[in-house]
Design a protein around this motif. Structure first.
Motif, PDB file in Angstrom:
ATOM      1  N   ASP A  72      -5.621   9.124   9.917  1.00 44.93           N
ATOM      2  CA  ASP A  72      -4.174   9.260   9.726  1.00 44.93           C
ATOM      3  C   ASP A  72      -3.681  10.410  10.602  1.00 44.93           C
ATOM      4  OD1 ASP A  72      -1.566   9.571   8.571  1.00 44.93           O
ATOM      5  OD2 ASP A  72      -2.317   9.098   6.567  1.00 44.93           O
ATOM      6  N   ALA A  73      -2.413  10.362  10.995  1.00 45.03           N
ATOM      7  CA  ALA A  73      -1.807  11.521  11.666  1.00 45.03           C
ATOM      8  C   ALA A  73      -1.526  12.644  10.677  1.00 45.03           C
ATOM      9  CB  ALA A  73      -0.499  11.103  12.345  1.00 45.03           C
ATOM     10  N   HIS A  74      -1.437  12.277   9.378  1.00 48.37           N
ATOM     11  CA  HIS A  74      -0.992  13.205   8.334  1.00 48.37           C
ATOM     12  C   HIS A  74      -2.043  13.317   7.241  1.00 48.37           C
ATOM     13  CE1 HIS A  74       2.440  10.791   9.933  1.00 48.37           C
ATOM     14  NE2 HIS A  74       2.964  11.992  10.145  1.00 48.37           N
ATOM     15  N   ASP A  92      -4.199   4.804   8.050  1.00 45.70           N
ATOM     16  CA  ASP A  92      -2.766   4.748   8.322  1.00 45.70           C
ATOM     17  C   ASP A  92      -2.612   4.419   9.801  1.00 45.70           C
ATOM     18  OD1 ASP A  92      -0.120   5.459   9.046  1.00 45.70           O
ATOM     19  OD2 ASP A  92       0.000   6.920   7.402  1.00 45.70           O
ATOM     20  N   ASP A 131      -0.488   5.016  11.786  1.00 43.72           N
ATOM     21  CA  ASP A 131       0.063   6.107  12.614  1.00 43.72           C
ATOM     22  C   ASP A 131      -1.016   7.070  13.107  1.00 43.72           C
ATOM     23  OD1 ASP A 131      -0.333   8.166  10.667  1.00 43.72           O
ATOM     24  OD2 ASP A 131       1.698   7.953   9.877  1.00 43.72           O
TER      25      ASP A 131
HETATM   26 MN   LIG Z   1       0.493   8.996   8.203  1.00 41.14          MN
END
Ligand SMILES: [Mn+2]
Length: 297
Positions: free
Chosen positions: A133-135, A222, A224
């Motif tokens: 995930d980016a987050h 995710d 992203d």
């Molecule tokens: Mn994310």
């Protein structure tokens, strides 16, 4: 190519009228984006991913034959009231038979009950979590909600997933309330920049070593995590992401680990008219299936 597809559902792997106890994988859609904080659209992902799954071939990129494996596509679990309906998702996942669930989000909030269900399903076992995930989604509360798509991993830790058994790959965006856990916690963090500098082969080897002591490994991906240049159809695109090859290298490196589930979330078809983001999700799912196919040989 016909509109109906060049293959059956899931590249011919879906077995009509099968039940989850009869197949290697169970696909479940969770078409919900009510807890996405920015742009919505992920609720439409299960339908679009399934639609295009009739156009993928039952082979991986290294020509692993997938046709020996079977999928039960169990349809969707609709979410209208998250606090109530997430309980249904958790209960469904907790009571799945031996096969591997592949869950299609939805925004990332749908993974909260997936973690809850997997934690119950593998109670008293060492459950590893690969978070791509980016987050980090480690907020305790976001926009007044503890079920927000920014709180997913925080809830997962509360369900009893051990920090030492969590690997995060692709991170590059932070909230203030996440910093302490990232910097002083015990999770294994590989930012997108780490991957770029070290190379994914090296990062994936670390990830394999960390999970080799687990009894079960769930993957939450995710979309992203990918750079927005290859997967722009997502609520919050983050510049500087993983390449498509990075993600495939990571997935393929999981071979031999005790994989017990995959969720692919935050694919928002209306935000990418090319549908390349949907195809990215499909490719990741089919290569994950190939990992299981090779492990079985
Ligand atoms: Mn994310």
């Amino acid at each position: 190519m016909t509109l109906e597809g060049t293959h059956g559902l899931w590249g011919d792997l879906h077995v009509p009228n099968a039940t989850p106890d009869q197949t290697d994988f169970t696909v479940i859609g969770i078409p919900f984006d009510g807890l996405a904080s920015a742009r919505k659209g992920a609720a439409l992902a299960p339908e679009r991913i399934r639609f295009w799954s009739r156009h993928v071939t039952p082979f991986s990129e290294d020509r692993t034959r997938l046709a020996d494996l079977t999928i039960c596509d169990a349809g969707d679990i609709p979410i209208t009231h998250p606090a109530r309906d997430f309980e249904r998702v958790a209960h469904y996942v907790a009571n799945l038979p031996a096969g591997i669930p592949i869950l299609l989000g939805g925004d990332h909030s749908v993974t909260i009950p997936i973690f809850q269900g997997q934690r119950q399903r593998f109670a008293n076992q060492r459950l590893g979590l690969l978070w791509v995930d980016a987050h980090p989604d480690l907020c305790d509360d976001f926009d007044g909600s503890r079920l927000s798509h920014a709180c997913v991993l925080r809830r997962g830790l509360e369900f009893g997933i051990d920090q030492q058994d969590v690997c995060l790959v692709g991170l590059r965006s932070w909230e203030e309330q996440e910093i302490d856990l990232i910097e002083n916690g015990h999770m294994h963090v590989y930012t997108a920049r780490d991957v770029s500098e070290l190379g994914m082969k090296s990062v994936a080897a670390d990830v394999r070593r960390i999970f080799s002591r687990c009894d079960a490994v769930h993957v939450s991906l995710d979309i992203d995590c990918l750079d927005p240049s290859v997967a722009p159809g997502t609520g919050i695109p983050e510049f500087g992401g993983l390449t498509s090859r990075d993600v495939l290298t990571l997935i393929q490196a999981l071979q031999g680990l005790p994989l017990v589930g995959l969720d692919v979330v935050e694919v928002a078809p209306p935000l990418d008219p090319s549908e390349a983001t949907v195809f990215a999700a499909l490719k990741i799912i089919m290569e994950f299936i190939a990992v299981v196919a090779r492990s079985k040989k």
